[in-house]
Structures are given as C-alpha cells and as structure tokens.
Motif scaffolding. Structure first.
Motif, mmCIF file in Angstrom:
data_model
loop_
_atom_site.group_PDB
_atom_site.id
_atom_site.type_symbol
_atom_site.label_atom_id
_atom_site.label_comp_id
_atom_site.label_asym_id
_atom_site.label_seq_id
_atom_site.Cartn_x
_atom_site.Cartn_y
_atom_site.Cartn_z
ATOM 1 N N GLY A 78 0.814 -1.213 0.000
ATOM 2 C CA GLY A 78 0.000 0.000 0.000
ATOM 3 C C GLY A 78 0.846 1.261 0.000
ATOM 4 N N GLY A 79 1.911 1.271 0.797
ATOM 5 C CA GLY A 79 2.799 2.433 0.846
ATOM 6 C C GLY A 79 3.513 2.670 -0.473
ATOM 7 N N VAL A 80 3.958 1.597 -1.110
ATOM 8 C CA VAL A 80 4.652 1.720 -2.393
ATOM 9 C C VAL A 80 3.703 2.229 -3.478
ATOM 10 C CG1 VAL A 80 5.771 0.433 -4.259
ATOM 11 C CG2 VAL A 80 6.423 0.018 -1.883
ATOM 12 N N ILE A 81 2.479 1.701 -3.513
ATOM 13 C CA ILE A 81 1.500 2.156 -4.502
ATOM 14 C C ILE A 81 1.207 3.638 -4.314
ATOM 15 C CG2 ILE A 81 -0.916 1.945 -5.230
ATOM 16 C CD1 ILE A 81 -0.694 -1.057 -4.701
ATOM 17 N N CYS A 82 1.063 4.076 -3.065
ATOM 18 C CA CYS A 82 0.833 5.495 -2.778
ATOM 19 C C CYS A 82 2.019 6.331 -3.248
ATOM 20 C CB CYS A 82 0.597 5.688 -1.286
ATOM 21 S SG CYS A 82 0.403 7.422 -0.779
ATOM 22 N N PHE A 83 3.232 5.885 -2.954
ATOM 23 C CA PHE A 83 4.427 6.621 -3.342
ATOM 24 C C PHE A 83 4.538 6.718 -4.862
ATOM 25 C CE2 PHE A 83 8.914 7.157 -4.317
ATOM 26 C CZ PHE A 83 9.308 8.130 -3.419
ATOM 27 N N LEU A 84 4.282 5.601 -5.548
ATOM 28 C CA LEU A 84 4.355 5.602 -7.009
ATOM 29 C C LEU A 84 3.322 6.546 -7.612
ATOM 30 C CD1 LEU A 84 4.916 1.806 -7.753
ATOM 31 C CD2 LEU A 84 6.574 3.661 -8.045
ATOM 32 N N PHE A 85 2.120 6.549 -7.053
ATOM 33 C CA PHE A 85 1.083 7.449 -7.558
ATOM 34 C C PHE A 85 1.512 8.911 -7.413
ATOM 35 C CE2 PHE A 85 -2.551 10.202 -6.591
ATOM 36 C CZ PHE A 85 -3.267 10.078 -7.778
ATOM 37 N N LEU A 86 2.069 9.255 -6.263
ATOM 38 C CA LEU A 86 2.473 10.636 -6.019
ATOM 39 C C LEU A 86 3.634 11.061 -6.911
ATOM 40 C CD1 LEU A 86 2.269 10.749 -2.111
ATOM 41 C CD2 LEU A 86 0.662 11.757 -3.738
ATOM 42 N N ILE A 87 4.631 10.199 -7.046
ATOM 43 C CA ILE A 87 5.813 10.603 -7.812
ATOM 44 C C ILE A 87 5.536 10.570 -9.307
ATOM 45 C CG2 ILE A 87 6.906 8.315 -7.985
ATOM 46 C CD1 ILE A 87 9.583 9.751 -7.416
ATOM 47 N N TRP A 88 4.730 9.608 -9.775
ATOM 48 C CA TRP A 88 4.394 9.579 -11.202
ATOM 49 C C TRP A 88 3.519 10.766 -11.589
ATOM 50 C CZ3 TRP A 88 3.002 3.699 -12.001
ATOM 51 C CH2 TRP A 88 4.192 2.968 -12.070
ATOM 52 N N SER A 89 2.581 11.135 -10.731
ATOM 53 C CA SER A 89 1.726 12.283 -11.034
ATOM 54 C C SER A 89 2.561 13.552 -11.145
ATOM 55 C CB SER A 89 0.641 12.443 -9.973
ATOM 56 O OG SER A 89 1.210 12.718 -8.699
ATOM 57 N N MET A 90 3.625 13.650 -10.344
ATOM 58 C CA MET A 90 4.527 14.793 -10.448
ATOM 59 C C MET A 90 5.376 14.712 -11.710
ATOM 60 S SD MET A 90 7.961 15.751 -10.056
ATOM 61 C CE MET A 90 8.701 14.455 -9.041
ATOM 62 N N MET A 91 5.913 13.531 -11.994
ATOM 63 C CA MET A 91 6.825 13.364 -13.119
ATOM 64 C C MET A 91 6.146 13.613 -14.466
ATOM 65 S SD MET A 91 9.172 10.068 -12.132
ATOM 66 C CE MET A 91 10.813 10.316 -11.471
#
Length: 223
Positions: free
Chosen positions: A46-59
C-alpha cells in the motif's frame, strides 16, 4: 491558491515519503490479522503504490524546465530518500521470499499479495533511479570559461533532439536499463553516470534472480 500550495507541498520528496509511510502505517494497523508478515506485506504494498502514484503524477506533469528546477532544488532530499528506499525495497524481498516459501503449496491471498508486492517493488526501484538520473543530469556546475559565468548542468546522457529532457525521458532511460540491461538510443557520456547505471543493472539482476528463484519454488510446490 490553497490547492496550488498543497500540490507544491506534496511534490516535495519528504512529503511524498511521509504520506506513503502514513498510508503504510494505517494499513498495518487495520489489516485483518493473518500473521505479522502478511500485515507487513500489505503495508509495504500500500505504501509503495501510494508513493508511485504521487511521484508519477509529479513526473508526468513536469516539463523540461520544471524537471530541471525540481532536480536542482531537491537533490539532497532525493539522495537520502533514494538510498533509504532502495535499501527498504531490497530488504522487503526477504520477507516476500519467506511468505512465498511458507505458503508455496497454496495459491491464496498470501501468494497473490506477494506477487503484487514484488511487481510494485520492481516499479519503485526503476522509478527511483529515473528520479535520481534527473538529479544527477541537472546538477548545477560552473562553466570553465572565465568569460561565461552562467550556470550549466552536469549532463551525462546524450538525448536525441534539441529539447532538454524531462522526467518522462529519464523514466524511459531507467526502465530500458531495468528491462534490457542496455542503454538503447540514449548513450552515457560520463563515468559517474555509468557507475550509477551499473548500480541499477546489478540491482535489476538481483531482482530477476530472486523473481526466477521464487517462481520456480512456487511452481514446484504446486506440482
């Protein structure tokens, strides 16, 4: 105005990490008790999915100018988070391996969640390398010419075209290395960048070795 401020805060490396850790902690607390290792695995995923969502949305929203600015402003934070996340990702594979060995004779929730966790960890590693490639590429340096005092950046990769690269270009480069162990159409022109790419290749090889070993163990247990 408030929405812009909130978005700016979320796009900071430390904020992404803290939000993801918070999500993982909540999942760990409220996960249905089926063993400590399963709670950890659910929290990690869950933490990794949240992190990926946040960083990909920025990238994927950042253009070349925004990529350069953020890479230069966030380099120190990126370094710390990069090292911590890579270490945590590699450590998580031991827990995933333990769960797959323990439940290898059944195709239940534990095995399914383990497979998802491995895939998410794989995505996380290459995304972090892409982010770090951008930080290294856009690291500010002084021109050697005394007549030109403007700031330049470090470089290290040779992208085709006249436009400076953005985060999506570095994602492409990182995932090409992660999947093929080669650089494709983006040559590496600096030794320091080659060393960083070598580290990614070694970690990728480790990942694939673990995945193959776990896959063989899982199939053998089901036969």
């Amino acid at each position: 105005m408030k929405l812009a401020v909130i978005r700016h805060q979320i796009e900071q490396p430390k904020s992404r990490l803290l939000i993801s850790l918070g999500v993982a902690f909540v999942i760990f607390l409220f996960c249905v008790p089926r063993g400590l290792e399963l709670q950890f695995l659910a929290a990690w995923t869950g933490g990794v999915i949240c992190f990926l969502f946040l960083i990909w949305s920025m990238m994927f929203r950042a253009n070349a100018a925004q990529t350069r600015r953020r890479s230069q402003q966030q380099e120190l934070d990126s370094w710390l988070i990069f090292l911590l996340a890579i270490g945590a990702t590699l450590s998580s594979l031991f827990v995933i391996g333990f769960i797959l060995v323990k439940y290898k004779n059944t195709l239940g929730l534990e095995v399914g969640l383990s497979i998802i966790a491995v895939f998410c960890s794989w995505l996380l590693v290459h995304t972090l390398f892409a982010h770090h490639y951008a930080s290294f590429y856009y690291r500010p340096v002084k021109e050697n010419s005394p007549s030109d005092s403007k700031q330049a950046y470090n470089g290290g990769l040779k992208f085709v075209g006249e436009m400076p690269p953005c985060y999506s270009d570095f994602l492409y480069f990182a995932f090409v290395i992660g999947m093929t162990a080669q650089t494709s159409d983006i040559p590496i022109i600096k030794s320091a960048m080659r060393r960083l790419s070598l580290g990614q290749m070694i970690i990728s090889y480790y990942f694939y070795s673990v995945i193959i070993a776990l896959g063989v163990s899982l199939v053998t247990g089901l036969i």
